[in-house]
Design a protein around this motif. Structure first.
Motif, PDB file in Angstrom:
ATOM      1  N   GLN A   5       1.357  -0.582   0.037  1.00  0.00           N
ATOM      2  CA  GLN A   5      -0.030   0.035  -0.358  1.00  0.00           C
ATOM      3  C   GLN A   5       0.515   1.405   0.338  1.00  0.00           C
ATOM      4  OE1 GLN A   5      -0.731  -2.314   1.937  1.00  0.00           O
ATOM      5  NE2 GLN A   5      -2.453  -2.927   2.674  1.00  0.00           N
ATOM      6  N   ALA A   6       2.182   1.088   1.049  1.00  0.00           N
ATOM      7  CA  ALA A   6       2.461   2.119   0.664  1.00  0.00           C
ATOM      8  C   ALA A   6       3.368   2.533  -1.003  1.00  0.00           C
ATOM      9  CB  ALA A   6       4.367   2.319   1.774  1.00  0.00           C
ATOM     10  N   LEU A   7       4.114   1.676  -1.137  1.00  0.00           N
ATOM     11  CA  LEU A   7       4.507   1.527  -2.839  1.00  0.00           C
ATOM     12  C   LEU A   7       3.357   2.352  -3.517  1.00  0.00           C
ATOM     13  CD1 LEU A   7       6.082  -2.278  -2.719  1.00  0.00           C
ATOM     14  CD2 LEU A   7       7.580  -0.028  -2.373  1.00  0.00           C
ATOM     15  N   GLU A   8       2.400   1.404  -3.570  1.00  0.00           N
ATOM     16  CA  GLU A   8       1.284   2.298  -4.240  1.00  0.00           C
ATOM     17  C   GLU A   8       0.853   3.913  -4.400  1.00  0.00           C
ATOM     18  OE1 GLU A   8      -1.837  -0.102  -3.121  1.00  0.00           O
ATOM     19  OE2 GLU A   8      -1.683  -1.570  -4.985  1.00  0.00           O
ATOM     20  N   TRP A   9       1.180   4.061  -2.782  1.00  0.00           N
ATOM     21  CA  TRP A   9       1.254   5.157  -2.342  1.00  0.00           C
ATOM     22  C   TRP A   9       1.667   6.182  -3.369  1.00  0.00           C
ATOM     23  CZ3 TRP A   9       2.983   9.628  -0.110  1.00  0.00           C
ATOM     24  CH2 TRP A   9       2.614  10.451   1.169  1.00  0.00           C
ATOM     25  N   ASN A  10       2.949   6.060  -3.094  1.00  0.00           N
ATOM     26  CA  ASN A  10       4.028   6.543  -3.326  1.00  0.00           C
ATOM     27  C   ASN A  10       3.811   6.902  -4.958  1.00  0.00           C
ATOM     28  OD1 ASN A  10       6.272   7.557  -1.084  1.00  0.00           O
ATOM     29  ND2 ASN A  10       5.853   5.873  -1.103  1.00  0.00           N
ATOM     30  N   ILE A  11       3.436   5.389  -5.903  1.00  0.00           N
ATOM     31  CA  ILE A  11       3.506   5.462  -7.297  1.00  0.00           C
ATOM     32  C   ILE A  11       2.337   6.693  -7.646  1.00  0.00           C
ATOM     33  CG2 ILE A  11       3.006   4.145  -9.063  1.00  0.00           C
ATOM     34  CD1 ILE A  11       4.279   1.235  -7.753  1.00  0.00           C
ATOM     35  N   GLU A  12       1.312   6.821  -6.561  1.00  0.00           N
ATOM     36  CA  GLU A  12       0.678   7.480  -7.398  1.00  0.00           C
ATOM     37  C   GLU A  12       0.953   8.792  -7.130  1.00  0.00           C
ATOM     38  OE1 GLU A  12      -2.919   6.514  -4.791  1.00  0.00           O
ATOM     39  OE2 GLU A  12      -2.956   4.483  -6.248  1.00  0.00           O
ATOM     40  N   ARG A  13       1.490   9.080  -6.467  1.00  0.00           N
ATOM     41  CA  ARG A  13       2.092  10.542  -6.271  1.00  0.00           C
ATOM     42  C   ARG A  13       3.330  10.474  -7.162  1.00  0.00           C
ATOM     43  NH1 ARG A  13      -0.953   8.736  -2.776  1.00  0.00           N
ATOM     44  NH2 ARG A  13      -2.691   9.875  -1.505  1.00  0.00           N
ATOM     45  N   GLY A  14       3.645  10.112  -7.880  1.00  0.00           N
ATOM     46  CA  GLY A  14       4.964   9.679  -8.362  1.00  0.00           C
ATOM     47  C   GLY A  14       5.957  10.135  -7.847  1.00  0.00           C
ATOM     48  N   ASN A  15       6.415   9.501  -6.373  1.00  0.00           N
ATOM     49  CA  ASN A  15       7.739  10.016  -6.397  1.00  0.00           C
ATOM     50  C   ASN A  15       8.829   8.498  -6.685  1.00  0.00           C
ATOM     51  OD1 ASN A  15       6.018  11.687  -4.587  1.00  0.00           O
ATOM     52  ND2 ASN A  15       5.871  10.636  -2.549  1.00  0.00           N
ATOM     53  N   VAL A  16       8.145   8.204  -7.340  1.00  0.00           N
ATOM     54  CA  VAL A  16       8.832   6.403  -7.859  1.00  0.00           C
ATOM     55  C   VAL A  16       9.746   7.257  -9.073  1.00  0.00           C
ATOM     56  CG1 VAL A  16       9.104   4.213  -8.062  1.00  0.00           C
ATOM     57  CG2 VAL A  16       7.715   4.840  -6.589  1.00  0.00           C
ATOM     58  N   SER A  17      10.960   6.831  -9.155  1.00  0.00           N
ATOM     59  CA  SER A  17      11.286   6.794 -10.464  1.00  0.00           C
ATOM     60  C   SER A  17      11.908   5.278 -11.221  1.00  0.00           C
ATOM     61  CB  SER A  17      13.111   7.956 -10.561  1.00  0.00           C
ATOM     62  OG  SER A  17      12.672   9.406 -10.477  1.00  0.00           O
ATOM     63  N   LEU A  18      11.972   4.503 -11.963  1.00  0.00           N
ATOM     64  CA  LEU A  18      12.564   3.687 -12.617  1.00  0.00           C
ATOM     65  C   LEU A  18      13.364   3.764 -13.637  1.00  0.00           C
ATOM     66  CD1 LEU A  18      11.072   1.481 -11.931  1.00  0.00           C
ATOM     67  CD2 LEU A  18       9.591   1.212 -14.025  1.00  0.00           C
ATOM     68  N   ALA A  19      14.990   3.250 -14.096  1.00  0.00           N
ATOM     69  CA  ALA A  19      15.542   2.829 -14.441  1.00  0.00           C
ATOM     70  C   ALA A  19      15.184   1.998 -15.391  1.00  0.00           C
ATOM     71  CB  ALA A  19      16.860   3.448 -13.433  1.00  0.00           C
ATOM     72  N   LEU A  20      14.680   2.375 -16.540  1.00  0.00           N
ATOM     73  CA  LEU A  20      14.704   0.960 -17.869  1.00  0.00           C
ATOM     74  C   LEU A  20      15.913   0.845 -18.584  1.00  0.00           C
ATOM     75  CD1 LEU A  20      12.125   2.075 -18.023  1.00  0.00           C
ATOM     76  CD2 LEU A  20      11.125   0.871 -18.293  1.00  0.00           C
TER      77      LEU A  20
END
Ligand SMILES: CC(C)(COP(=O)(O)OP(=O)(O)OC[C@H]1O[C@@H](n2cnc3c(N)ncnc32)[C@H](O)[C@@H]1OP(=O)(O)O)[C@@H](O)C(=O)NCCC(=O)NCCS
Length: 314
Positions: free
Chosen positions: A64-79
């Motif tokens: 839930q905390a991961l989801e909450w942060n993803i929804e708020r744009g707090n996670v950057s992903l390197a591909l």
């Protein structure tokens, strides 16, 4: 000053061509079909998978905390070649300060390490937060004026005994404080902090006086590290003893409420019967209260009963 830009400049532009960084997206929009991931699909799954792989290095966050942060744009992903290979989770507003950013998690897949992916993610985070009008500041409670001036300091906690400390050191962060980790693991956590390009050399590096978040959910004192000391050399005073499952330090701040002395039922009845207490016992919604009353004569219940019987018979 955080010096990720200098590190990245060592790479020719072609070398990082196959790396892209984007913000993680909620739900199925992530669209990741990475081999080895149970069920495939979704940035959330990638984050959760990687945090579990590095359970010894990362502070665990529930889904839930991961989801909450993803929804708020707090996670950057390197591909790397369009496949997720690393992520960084952080946000502005640490210590209720809109100019203080915090990194909660950073992780690079094992087979993608030591190719500056971690450095690129930190640089991306620094760029995003130090720009004026930082997106997401509105969502930080008590963050003050939204987007005012960008983030000047970025901090993070890292267990003292892991290699990642060398990574933060190489990125230009400084180890300035430490606290006790969980009692079970008995580790020490180091607080690393760095200035973004928004900060001037005069902006002091800061750390919280105590923390109380995370899994431990208890207050922990934070100790400053003497300037010039190595993070590896930090030794903390013994952690305060535990009282009723909480540290003495935590419990001393919130003293246990004094329990009223229990009075036996017989004593209560005696006090009422003989009026010695000068109180009347009232029970409202299961809670017992003794209210002071003026001294009164106990009614003669025998007379009262006789009167009532007489009334009914008449
Ligand atoms: C820490 C981590 C994020 C670093 O990411 P990375 O992409 O491998 O790091 P980079 O390639 O950007 O490293 C940049 C520099 O940092 C230093 N560094 C990185 N990892 C290091 C290590 N394991 N040991 C010593 N120095 C290290 C080196 O100086 C490196 O430069 P070099 O490779 O030219 O020597 C990654 O190793 C990781 O995911 N570790 C497991 C999870 C973790 O510990 N997260 C951090 C919790 S606080």
């Amino acid at each position: 000053m955080i010096r990720t830009a200098q590190q990245l400049a060592r790479l020719g532009p072609d070398e990082h061509r196959h790396i892209t960084i984007r913000t993680a997206v909620p739900g199925c929009q992530g669209g990741i079909q990475r081999a080895g991931l149970p069920g495939g699909g979704g940035d959330l799954k990638f984050l959760d998978h990687l945090q579990k792989k590095y359970s010894n290095q990362l502070g665990f966050l529930p889904r839930q905390a991961l989801e909450w942060n993803i929804e708020r744009g707090n996670v950057s992903l390197a591909l790397e070649n369009d496949e997720p290979a690393a992520y960084l989770l952080g946000r502005p507003g640490y210590m209720h300060d809109p100019h203080f950013g915090i990194i909660y998690q950073a992780a690079v897949s094992y087979d993608a390490q030591r190719r500056l992916l971690g450095t690129a993610l930190v640089q991306h985070f620094v760029d995003r937060l130090s720009a004026a009008g930082v997106p997401g500041l509105q969502s930080v409670p008590g963050a003050g004026v939204p987007g005012a001036g960008g983030v000047k300091l970025i901090g993070l906690w890292c267990a003292q005994d892991i290699e990642a400390n060398e990574f933060w050191n190489s990125c230009g962060f400084e180890a300035i404080a430490a606290r006790h980790g969980s009692r079970r693991k008995g580790r020490v956590h180091i607080f690393w902090v760095g200035r973004t390009p928004r900060a001037s050399a005069n902006d002091p590096l800061r750390y919280p006086k105590q923390t109380r978040g995370g899994l431990m959910r208890e207050r922990r004192a934070v100790y400053g590290i003497a300037p010039g000391s190595e993070y590896k050399e930090v030794v903390l005073p013994p952690s305060p003893p535990e009282v009723n499952g909480r540290t003495a330090q935590a419990s001393s701040r919130r003293p246990a409420a004094k329990r009223p002395q229990r009075v036996s039922l017989i004593e209560q009845q005696r006090a009422f019967r003989f009026g010695s207490a000068g109180h009347i016992c009232v029970v409202i919604a299961g809670a017992t209260r003794y209210l002071p009353v003026a001294p009164f004569e106990m009614p003669d219940f025998t007379d009262l009963a006789r009167t009532m019987v007489g009334v009914r018979a008449a």
